[in-house]
Design a protein around this motif. Structure first.
Motif, PDB file in Angstrom:
ATOM      1  N   ALA A 178       7.744   7.570   7.516  1.00 36.36           N
ATOM      2  CA  ALA A 178       6.629   8.019   8.346  1.00 36.36           C
ATOM      3  C   ALA A 178       7.178   8.993   9.385  1.00 36.36           C
ATOM      4  O   ALA A 178       8.059   8.629  10.172  1.00 36.36           O
ATOM      5  CB  ALA A 178       5.963   6.839   9.045  1.00 36.36           C
ATOM      6  N   VAL A 179       6.689  10.209   9.359  1.00 38.45           N
ATOM      7  CA  VAL A 179       7.078  11.203  10.364  1.00 38.45           C
ATOM      8  C   VAL A 179       5.967  11.275  11.399  1.00 38.45           C
ATOM      9  O   VAL A 179       4.824  11.627  11.074  1.00 38.45           O
ATOM     10  CB  VAL A 179       7.316  12.587   9.737  1.00 38.45           C
ATOM     11  N   LEU A 180       6.290  10.943  12.639  1.00 35.49           N
ATOM     12  CA  LEU A 180       5.298  10.937  13.703  1.00 35.49           C
ATOM     13  C   LEU A 180       5.068  12.353  14.216  1.00 35.49           C
ATOM     14  O   LEU A 180       6.001  13.135  14.366  1.00 35.49           O
ATOM     15  CB  LEU A 180       5.773  10.056  14.865  1.00 35.49           C
ATOM     16  N   ASN A 181       3.818  12.658  14.494  1.00 37.04           N
ATOM     17  CA  ASN A 181       3.459  13.992  14.979  1.00 37.04           C
ATOM     18  C   ASN A 181       2.347  13.838  15.999  1.00 37.04           C
ATOM     19  O   ASN A 181       1.282  13.300  15.686  1.00 37.04           O
ATOM     20  CB  ASN A 181       2.983  14.852  13.812  1.00 37.04           C
ATOM     21  N   LEU A 194       2.145   3.207   9.561  1.00 35.26           N
ATOM     22  CA  LEU A 194       3.325   3.209  10.424  1.00 35.26           C
ATOM     23  C   LEU A 194       3.995   1.841  10.422  1.00 35.26           C
ATOM     24  O   LEU A 194       5.221   1.732  10.302  1.00 35.26           O
ATOM     25  CB  LEU A 194       2.926   3.604  11.846  1.00 35.26           C
ATOM     26  N   ARG A 195       3.201   0.794  10.544  1.00 30.12           N
ATOM     27  CA  ARG A 195       3.771  -0.552  10.545  1.00 30.12           C
ATOM     28  C   ARG A 195       4.436  -0.892   9.217  1.00 30.12           C
ATOM     29  O   ARG A 195       5.407  -1.653   9.166  1.00 30.12           O
ATOM     30  CB  ARG A 195       2.675  -1.571  10.864  1.00 30.12           C
ATOM     31  N   ALA A 196       3.921  -0.322   8.146  1.00 24.36           N
ATOM     32  CA  ALA A 196       4.431  -0.667   6.820  1.00 24.36           C
ATOM     33  C   ALA A 196       5.661   0.135   6.427  1.00 24.36           C
ATOM     34  O   ALA A 196       6.488  -0.334   5.640  1.00 24.36           O
ATOM     35  CB  ALA A 196       3.324  -0.463   5.778  1.00 24.36           C
ATOM     36  N   THR A 244       0.816  -1.207   0.000  1.00 26.42           N
ATOM     37  CA  THR A 244       0.000   0.000   0.000  1.00 26.42           C
ATOM     38  C   THR A 244       0.851   1.259   0.000  1.00 26.42           C
ATOM     39  O   THR A 244       0.320   2.352  -0.142  1.00 26.42           O
ATOM     40  CB  THR A 244      -0.920   0.020   1.230  1.00 26.42           C
ATOM     41  N   LEU A 245       2.146   1.134   0.181  1.00 25.69           N
ATOM     42  CA  LEU A 245       3.015   2.293   0.252  1.00 25.69           C
ATOM     43  C   LEU A 245       3.490   2.723  -1.128  1.00 25.69           C
ATOM     44  O   LEU A 245       3.773   1.889  -1.979  1.00 25.69           O
ATOM     45  CB  LEU A 245       4.253   1.985   1.108  1.00 25.69           C
TER      46      LEU A 245
END
Length: 264
Positions: free
Chosen positions: A111-114, A35-37, A8-9
Motif C-alpha cells: 500500500a503506497v500512501l498518498n 491499508l490494514r490488510a 481481499t488482497l
C-alpha cells in the motif's frame, strides 16, 4: 490483520491509497480496509519527517506492517525547473519503484500512501507509471485537497454552470494570469514560495476580493483567510480558492469570516 481482510488482497498487488486532505476521519472505508490488510506500507517523506500521508494514516498502522519510507533526496535545494533537479528526482522515483518491485515480485502486496488523491497531482503516480505494466495495481481514490479546503469556505466553490479551473502555482506569472482570466471559479495549488507571484496575478485581474487563502485545510492547524488578509509566506500545503458566481446571474455574498475562524 484479520484473515478476512487479507483474503481481499491480490498477491503482489500495488495499491495507491488516497488518504485525503489531512483529517484522518476523511479516509474512505476502502482505504482503511486495504491499508490494514496490506503487509507492506510505503510512503514518501522529507528527511527527518514521517510525511503527511503517514501522519494521516497513523491510527490504522498497528505495528505489524513492514514500513518503507521513501525519503526525497532533495526538496528546495535546487530549482524545480533545473536539469539537475529533474535528474535527481527522476532517479529517485526509478530507485523507489525498483525497491517496491522486489517486494511485489516476492508476492507481497504494497500500500503506497498518498495525501489527497493518488491521481490528482499525487506522488504515487510516479510509481504507478513505472510499475503498472509489470504488476497488478489498484488505485483507491481519496478526498482531494481542493474539496477538503473548499468545505472550509462560507460559500460554495462552484454553482450552476461554473467551470472550475485547477491551476498549478508553479506556472509563470503571465501564464497564471491568463489561466485565471478564463476561469469562472479557480483553485491555485502548490503555493509555497509561489505565493507572491500568484497574489500579483490575482490582483492584476481584480479578483482579490473573491479569493480565499486556505492553509493545511481540514487539519487542526488549518488557517482560512480572505486573500487580502493572508500571510506573506505559505507552506506547500496551502492553496487559493476563488469561488464562482454562477453563469445565470447568481450573486453570492459571503461573510468575510471562514468556518475555522468562527470556531476560534
Amino acid at each position: 490483520m484479520t484473515d478476512i481482510a487479507s483474503s481481499t488482497l491480490g498477491p503482489g498487488t500495488l495499491y495507491g491509497i488516497g488518504t485525503g486532505p489531512g483529517d484522518p476521519e476523511l479516509m474512505t472505508l476502502k482505504a482503511v480496509r486495504l491499508l490494514r490488510a496490506c503487509p507492506v506500507v510505503a510512503y514518501f517523506a522529507k528527511r527527518g519527517g514521517a510525511g503527511q500521508a503517514r501522519r494521516i494514516a497513523a491510527a490504522h498502522l498497528d505495528g505489524t506492517h513492514e514500513e518503507v519510507p521513501m525519503v526525497y533526496p532533495i526538496t528546495t535545494e535546487l530549482p524545480p525547473d533545473s536539469p539537475a533537479y529533474a535528474a535527481a528526482i527522476e532517479g529517485f522515483f526509478d530507485e523507489q519503484a525498483e525497491r517496491l518491485a522486489d517486494v511485489l515480485a516476492a508476492g507481497k502486496s504494497v500500500a503506497v500512501l498518498n495525501e489527497g488523491d493518488p491521481f490528482f497531482y499525487g506522488s504515487y503516480m510516479h510509481l504507478h507509471l513505472r510499475l503498472a505494466h509489470r504488476f497488478r495495481v489498484e488505485v483507491v481514490p481519496g478526498v482531494p485537497s481542493i474539496l477538503g479546503c473548499a468545505a472550509q469556505l462560507p460559500i460554495p466553490l462552484t454553482i450552476r454552470d461554473d467551470v472550475l479551473s485547477v491551476i498549478p502555482g508553479t506556472l509563470g506569472e503571465v501564464e497564471l494570469a491568463a489561466a485565471l482570466s478564463r476561469a469562472d471559479a479557480a483553485a491555485v495549488m502548490k503555493l509555497g514560495g509561489n505565493l507572491p507571484k500568484v497574489r500579483r496575478a490575482i490582483e492584476s485581474l481584480g479578483l482579490t476580493g473573491r479569493a480565499w487563502y486556505v492553509e493545511r485545510g481540514t487539519t487542526e492547524t488549518q488557517r482560512v483567510h480572505p486573500l487580502a488578509e493572508a500571510p506573506d509566506v505559505a507552506p506547500y500545503f496551502a492553496m487559493i480558492l476563488i469561488p464562482g458566481q454562477g453563469k445565470r446571474g447568481d450573486v453570492l455574498t459571503a461573510p468575510q469570516t471562514a468556518k475555522s475562524e468562527v470556531a476560534e
